[in-house]
Design an enzyme around this catalytic site. Sequence first.
Site, short mmCIF file in Angstrom:
data_model
loop_
_atom_site.label_atom_id
_atom_site.label_comp_id
_atom_site.label_asym_id
_atom_site.label_seq_id
_atom_site.Cartn_x
_atom_site.Cartn_y
_atom_site.Cartn_z
N HIS A 1 0.85 -1.21 0.00
CA HIS A 1 0.00 0.00 0.00
C HIS A 1 0.88 1.24 0.00
CE1 HIS A 1 0.76 -0.48 4.29
NE2 HIS A 1 0.24 0.70 4.55
N ASP B 1 -0.36 -3.83 6.16
CA ASP B 1 -1.02 -3.28 7.35
C ASP B 1 -2.50 -3.69 7.40
OD1 ASP B 1 1.37 -2.13 7.94
OD2 ASP B 1 0.72 -0.05 7.68
N HIS C 1 1.31 3.97 1.83
CA HIS C 1 1.80 4.75 2.97
C HIS C 1 3.33 4.92 2.93
CE1 HIS C 1 -1.99 4.13 5.65
NE2 HIS C 1 -2.11 5.15 4.82
N HIS D 1 -7.55 -0.39 5.33
CA HIS D 1 -6.48 0.45 5.89
C HIS D 1 -6.19 1.57 4.88
CE1 HIS D 1 -2.86 1.53 8.04
NE2 HIS D 1 -2.14 1.36 6.94
N HIS E 1 4.20 -4.28 10.82
CA HIS E 1 4.63 -3.64 12.07
C HIS E 1 4.72 -4.61 13.24
CE1 HIS E 1 4.21 0.58 10.68
NE2 HIS E 1 3.28 0.07 9.89
N ASP F 1 5.65 4.89 5.07
CA ASP F 1 6.53 3.94 5.77
C ASP F 1 6.54 2.57 5.09
OD1 ASP F 1 3.85 3.66 6.66
OD2 ASP F 1 4.51 2.57 8.43
N HIS F 2 5.95 2.49 3.91
CA HIS F 2 6.02 1.27 3.09
C HIS F 2 6.61 1.54 1.70
CE1 HIS F 2 3.63 -1.34 5.86
NE2 HIS F 2 3.34 -0.13 6.32
FE FE2 Z 1 0.00 1.73 6.57
#
Ligand code: FE2
Length: 256
Positions: A57, A134, A59, A115, A172, A61-62
């Site tokens: 996805h 996530d 985001h 998400h 995570h 942090d990915h």
């Molecule tokens: Fe995420």
Amino acid sequence: MPNLEIHQFPCLSDNYGVLIRDASQGVVASIDAPDAKAVAAALKEKGWKLTHILTTHHHHDHTDGNLALKAETKCTIIGPRAEAARVPGIDRQVGEGDTFRFGDHEVRVFDTPGHTAGHITYWLPADGVAFAGDTLFAIGCGRVIEGNAQMMWQSLKKLMVLPKETLVYCGHEYTQANARFALTIEPENAALQTRAKEVAELRAAGKPTLPTTIGIELETNPFLRPHVAAIQQRLGMMGKPDWQIFGEIRERKNRS
Ligand SMILES: [Fe+2]
């Protein structure tokens, strides 16, 4: 079929990076790219050369590592069709029902929105491994940010029917906090009590609690257990649809 080698490593504050390799075909993929330096260091440590990034996805942090890793390695970035515009450097767009080869290994794609609106999960059926980003966490699930509870519940249901021994890698390390919350929803669950202790011991020793398995999650993850009478009773939602009960558990977690 040769074994799929898997290397998981912590990065950023609480993310996991994961590298997979099919040595016979000389292919190495990073599952998401939270941080280019951390992924590059893990590749160097293993002596592996990156050929792919599989994005779950959009985001940051990915995906923050995508462009730097691509510039360095010329890797191919595969990611979710439904949010392709937000995945830096994406080369190939995939979605529900798509399959592709990673070396000798078949990868199947599920749409698992909730998400984010276009979140996908990668499943390697012959290897018994899923990369859930996530969507599903150990004893938890991702926040429902771009979708709604019904959508997220439908996504989780797709993962719940995978073989119980399926190893699930997640984005995570949230397991210890998730366990604390889960015990407020289903304190009488003996499997959850046992697992919460195991998780506390692993974390105290600085060890990861992931990957998990579908079987363990079905037994201990309250988000996958809205059908359980004791949970329905505790929430005062006897006989309500599963997705509504799931939504209430998610709301309570958001407030916890
Ligand atoms: Fe995420």
